[in-house]
Design a protein around this motif. Structure first.
Motif, PDB file in Angstrom:
ATOM      1  N   TYR A  10       6.908   3.288  20.648  1.00 33.50           N
ATOM      2  CA  TYR A  10       7.171   4.693  21.004  1.00 33.50           C
ATOM      3  C   TYR A  10       6.058   5.542  20.404  1.00 33.50           C
ATOM      4  N   SER A  11       5.976   6.772  20.876  1.00 37.88           N
ATOM      5  CA  SER A  11       4.932   7.679  20.379  1.00 37.88           C
ATOM      6  C   SER A  11       5.165   9.048  21.006  1.00 37.88           C
ATOM      7  N   GLU A  12       4.308   9.981  20.661  1.00 37.81           N
ATOM      8  CA  GLU A  12       4.363  11.305  21.290  1.00 37.81           C
ATOM      9  C   GLU A  12       3.753  11.259  22.701  1.00 37.81           C
ATOM     10  N   PHE A  13       3.153  10.114  23.071  1.00 37.76           N
ATOM     11  CA  PHE A  13       2.483   9.993  24.375  1.00 37.76           C
ATOM     12  C   PHE A  13       3.354   9.225  25.367  1.00 37.76           C
ATOM     13  N   GLY A  14       3.303   9.603  26.624  1.00 40.74           N
ATOM     14  CA  GLY A  14       3.970   8.833  27.685  1.00 40.74           C
ATOM     15  C   GLY A  14       5.485   8.823  27.576  1.00 40.74           C
ATOM     16  N   HIS A  15       6.095   7.886  28.327  1.00 42.49           N
ATOM     17  CA  HIS A  15       7.562   7.774  28.346  1.00 42.49           C
ATOM     18  C   HIS A  15       7.993   6.724  27.342  1.00 42.49           C
ATOM     19  N   ASN A  16       9.061   7.001  26.622  1.00 43.67           N
ATOM     20  CA  ASN A  16       9.605   5.992  25.717  1.00 43.67           C
ATOM     21  C   ASN A  16      11.020   6.396  25.287  1.00 43.67           C
ATOM     22  N   PHE A  17      11.655   5.527  24.533  1.00 47.41           N
ATOM     23  CA  PHE A  17      13.055   5.699  24.119  1.00 47.41           C
ATOM     24  C   PHE A  17      13.276   7.025  23.377  1.00 47.41           C
ATOM     25  N   VAL A  18      12.376   7.354  22.472  1.00 52.90           N
ATOM     26  CA  VAL A  18      12.552   8.563  21.645  1.00 52.90           C
ATOM     27  C   VAL A  18      12.606   9.798  22.549  1.00 52.90           C
ATOM     28  N   LYS A  19      11.666   9.882  23.467  1.00 56.58           N
ATOM     29  CA  LYS A  19      11.626  11.050  24.354  1.00 56.58           C
ATOM     30  C   LYS A  19      12.831  11.072  25.285  1.00 56.58           C
ATOM     31  N   THR A  20      13.250   9.881  25.735  1.00 54.60           N
ATOM     32  CA  THR A  20      14.409   9.820  26.631  1.00 54.60           C
ATOM     33  C   THR A  20      15.666  10.298  25.909  1.00 54.60           C
ATOM     34  N   ILE A  21      15.852   9.849  24.662  1.00 57.33           N
ATOM     35  CA  ILE A  21      17.047  10.267  23.910  1.00 57.33           C
ATOM     36  C   ILE A  21      17.040  11.788  23.701  1.00 57.33           C
ATOM     37  N   ILE A  22      15.890  12.346  23.354  1.00 53.15           N
ATOM     38  CA  ILE A  22      15.820  13.801  23.137  1.00 53.15           C
ATOM     39  C   ILE A  22      16.201  14.540  24.432  1.00 53.15           C
ATOM     40  N   ARG A  23      15.640  14.071  25.537  1.00 55.73           N
ATOM     41  CA  ARG A  23      15.922  14.738  26.818  1.00 55.73           C
ATOM     42  C   ARG A  23      17.402  14.629  27.179  1.00 55.73           C
ATOM     43  N   LEU A  24      17.951  13.402  27.098  1.00 59.03           N
ATOM     44  CA  LEU A  24      19.356  13.208  27.494  1.00 59.03           C
ATOM     45  C   LEU A  24      20.315  13.935  26.555  1.00 59.03           C
ATOM     46  N   ALA A  25      19.976  13.982  25.266  1.00 61.67           N
ATOM     47  CA  ALA A  25      20.865  14.637  24.293  1.00 61.67           C
ATOM     48  C   ALA A  25      20.933  16.144  24.542  1.00 61.67           C
ATOM     49  N   LYS A  26      19.866  16.686  25.152  1.00 62.99           N
ATOM     50  CA  LYS A  26      19.881  18.118  25.484  1.00 62.99           C
ATOM     51  C   LYS A  26      20.695  18.374  26.746  1.00 62.99           C
ATOM     52  N   GLU A  27      20.790  17.337  27.611  1.00 62.84           N
ATOM     53  CA  GLU A  27      21.478  17.504  28.900  1.00 62.84           C
ATOM     54  C   GLU A  27      22.973  17.173  28.822  1.00 62.84           C
TER      55      GLU A  27
END
Ligand SMILES: NC(=O)c1ccc[n+]([C@@H]2O[C@H](COP(=O)([O-])OP(=O)(O)OC[C@H]3O[C@@H](n4cnc5c(N)ncnc54)[C@H](OP(=O)(O)O)[C@@H]3O)[C@@H](O)[C@H]2O)c1
Length: 286
Positions: free
Chosen positions: A158-175
């Motif tokens: 995972y990283s601040e770049f591209g798609h990954n689990f961390v970014k997906t969780i942040i997005r879904l947790a907001k929705e």
């Protein structure tokens, strides 16, 4: 006389690991980086790879290019194999001709065995998906062709770049108010810039050829990982632990990804950050 800079070719440099190398470029002024992705250098094209190496003559090639759509690979076997098996083969052949050292990234998915054991590089391999099979075949092509290789098996990138689990969780947790996350797959997240930094630090000590595991330290489940992400980001979403059997995917995932990092630590005298320390850094950067 000015010392000749080492030429480092990074393939797949628009991916999350590739972009992590780009972000570290200013810290390594002694290296001449050449960043390519499929538009500049398609690693499945034998002729193009051979010609590119003839012109550029790199000292090191870091192969961050890959087919990484694990589930889609179940229906795109040939494309997946051409990128993950034929690609590394082409790079190994070109490296052999140019006396270049190949550093290739592989995956914990090649193991998929041994219940709760900690996996060393000598643990049996047992890939269960087409993605995992193609990655193991890529490793084998390299080993058969080229002595001067380092293969790094990493997990949960995972990283601040591209798609990954961390970014997906942040997005879904907001929705959503509630999220279900798998709690019976155990392994370690790997912050891509940690891996990229390690590779750039060990590159000049690279006569220790062979296969190495690398991930951040500490073993957790995806549920534990998501819990920490939600906590640090202060998001209002409740998490529910579920079993893999409750979340079927086209490609099976390994339940055990506990990688031993002893070999890489001892060979290159490196320190590996704990997963939660690196997660904090990544979340500050997102
Ligand atoms: N992501 C994970 O959780 C994970 C876990 C364990 C191991 N790994 C391994 O770590 C490495 C880096 O993964 P990543 O997450 O950074 O992957 P990524 O984000 O998918 O990046 C891969 C890059 O390779 C490019 N590429 C695809 N086909 C190519 C070709 N024929 N020639 C040149 N470039 C090509 C991709 O371009 P397009 O996007 O245009 O296809 C993309 O820019 C891979 O070897 C992967 O197998 C990843």
């Amino acid at each position: 006389m000015q010392k000749k800079k080492l030429i480092i070719l990074v393939t797949g440099s628009n991916g999350q690991l590739g972009r992590s190398f780009k972000s570290l470029q200013p810290d390594f002024p002694d290296y001449d980086f050449i960043f390519t992705d499929v538009d500049e250098l398609d690693i499945t094209d034998h002729k193009a790879v051979s010609e590119f190496f003839r012109v550029v003559n790199p000292d090191f090639c870091i192969n961050a290019a890959a087919y990484t759509a694990v589930d889609k690979a179940e229906t795109e076997k040939e494309l997946c194999a051409s990128i993950n098996k034929t690609g590394p083969k082409n790079l190994a052949l070109a490296c052999q001709k140019s006396d270049c050292i190949l550093i290739h990234i592989s995956t914990d998915y090649v193991y998929d065995c041994c219940d709760n054991e900690i996996l060393s590089e000598n643990s049996p391999v047992s890939p269960k998906s087409w993605y995992a099979i193609s990655k193991l075949e890529g490793e084998r092509e390299i080993i058969n062709i080229l002595k001067n290789h380092i293969i790094i098996r990493t997990s949960w990138l995972y990283s601040e770049f591209g798609h990954n689990f961390v970014k997906t969780i942040i997005r879904l947790a907001k929705e959503r108010k509630e999220l279900k996350v798998v709690n019976d797959q155990i392994g370690s997240p790997t912050y891509a810039p940690d891996l990229a930094l390690t590779i750039l630090n060990i590159i000049n000590n690279s006569c220790n050829f062979g296969i190495y595991n690398y991930s951040n330290e500490g073993f957790i489940s995806w549920y534990d990982f998501a819990t920490e992400i939600i906590k640090i980001k202060n998001l209002e979403c409740s998490l529910m632990p579920i079993n893999t059997s409750d979340y079927p995917t086209p490609a099976p995932r390994p339940k055990n990804s506990r990688l031993s990092k002893e070999k890489i630590i001892n060979a290159f005298h490196i320190a590996i950050p704990q997963w939660f320390e690196s997660l904090k850094i990544c979340l500050e950067r997102i």
